[in-house]
Design a protein around this motif. Sequence first.
Motif, PDB file in Angstrom:
ATOM      1  N   TYR A  82       0.848  -1.188   0.000  1.00 31.30           N
ATOM      2  CA  TYR A  82       0.000   0.000   0.000  1.00 31.30           C
ATOM      3  C   TYR A  82       0.879   1.232   0.000  1.00 31.30           C
ATOM      4  O   TYR A  82       1.955   1.243   0.605  1.00 31.30           O
ATOM      5  N   TYR A  83       0.409   2.283  -0.663  1.00 31.60           N
ATOM      6  CA  TYR A  83       1.199   3.500  -0.784  1.00 31.60           C
ATOM      7  C   TYR A  83       0.313   4.728  -0.680  1.00 31.60           C
ATOM      8  O   TYR A  83      -0.833   4.738  -1.149  1.00 31.60           O
ATOM      9  N   ALA A  84       0.859   5.760  -0.072  1.00 31.78           N
ATOM     10  CA  ALA A  84       0.210   7.055  -0.107  1.00 31.78           C
ATOM     11  C   ALA A  84       0.275   7.618  -1.522  1.00 31.78           C
ATOM     12  O   ALA A  84       1.220   7.349  -2.274  1.00 31.78           O
ATOM     13  N   ASP A  85      -0.734   8.397  -1.879  1.00 29.62           N
ATOM     14  CA  ASP A  85      -0.763   8.972  -3.221  1.00 29.62           C
ATOM     15  C   ASP A  85       0.491   9.790  -3.519  1.00 29.62           C
ATOM     16  O   ASP A  85       0.956   9.831  -4.663  1.00 29.62           O
ATOM     17  N   SER A  86       1.033  10.425  -2.502  1.00 24.78           N
ATOM     18  CA  SER A  86       2.169  11.304  -2.696  1.00 24.78           C
ATOM     19  C   SER A  86       3.454  10.568  -3.073  1.00 24.78           C
ATOM     20  O   SER A  86       4.386  11.189  -3.591  1.00 24.78           O
ATOM     21  N   VAL A  87       3.513   9.252  -2.822  1.00 23.39           N
ATOM     22  CA  VAL A  87       4.739   8.505  -3.088  1.00 23.39           C
ATOM     23  C   VAL A  87       4.537   7.359  -4.069  1.00 23.39           C
ATOM     24  O   VAL A  87       5.526   6.752  -4.505  1.00 23.39           O
ATOM     25  N   ARG A  88       3.311   7.063  -4.425  1.00 27.75           N
ATOM     26  CA  ARG A  88       3.041   5.941  -5.328  1.00 27.75           C
ATOM     27  C   ARG A  88       3.773   6.122  -6.652  1.00 27.75           C
ATOM     28  O   ARG A  88       3.734   7.193  -7.249  1.00 27.75           O
ATOM     29  N   GLY A  89       4.427   5.064  -7.079  1.00 29.12           N
ATOM     30  CA  GLY A  89       5.211   5.112  -8.298  1.00 29.12           C
ATOM     31  C   GLY A  89       6.646   5.504  -8.080  1.00 29.12           C
ATOM     32  O   GLY A  89       7.481   5.317  -8.975  1.00 29.12           O
ATOM     33  N   ARG A  90       6.965   6.060  -6.918  1.00 26.50           N
ATOM     34  CA  ARG A  90       8.326   6.457  -6.599  1.00 26.50           C
ATOM     35  C   ARG A  90       8.940   5.604  -5.497  1.00 26.50           C
ATOM     36  O   ARG A  90      10.146   5.363  -5.505  1.00 26.50           O
ATOM     37  N   PHE A  91       8.122   5.168  -4.545  1.00 33.85           N
ATOM     38  CA  PHE A  91       8.592   4.372  -3.413  1.00 33.85           C
ATOM     39  C   PHE A  91       8.131   2.929  -3.564  1.00 33.85           C
ATOM     40  O   PHE A  91       7.046   2.662  -4.096  1.00 33.85           O
TER      41      PHE A  91
END
Length: 126
Positions: free
Chosen positions: A57-66
């Motif tokens: 699961y990822y926060a929108d602010s980091v999805r695709g980067r983390f």
Amino acid sequence: QVQLVESGGGSVQAGGSLRLSCAASQYTYVRDCVGWFRQAPGKEREGVAGLKYGGTYYADSVRGRFTISRDNAKNTVYLQMNSLKPEDTAMYYCATVTRGCYSVSWPFRPADFNYWGQGTQVTVSS
């Protein structure tokens, strides 16, 4: 006692990468629910990435980067951070729960987690 130790933080330029590690002590192990949180001065602690029963699961602010991952053989959880931005600057913490993973839902809340590492500082310069 559950002991978690974060490492891998540092200071990088925008666009750079860091790989954070969260290692359990010899007397414990990573659990089914593990989260990476961050807190900047004057802001609330927020969940940025999590693992639950193998799902990510990822926060929108980091999805695709983390990217969050784990290595059970090493009893370690990782957070690979790419394309870092100045707004990623914060103290990063890993956390876990020893029971009740079934009831923990995304977005992970700090109050739901019982055990925390000491934190590792990430600073991103523009």
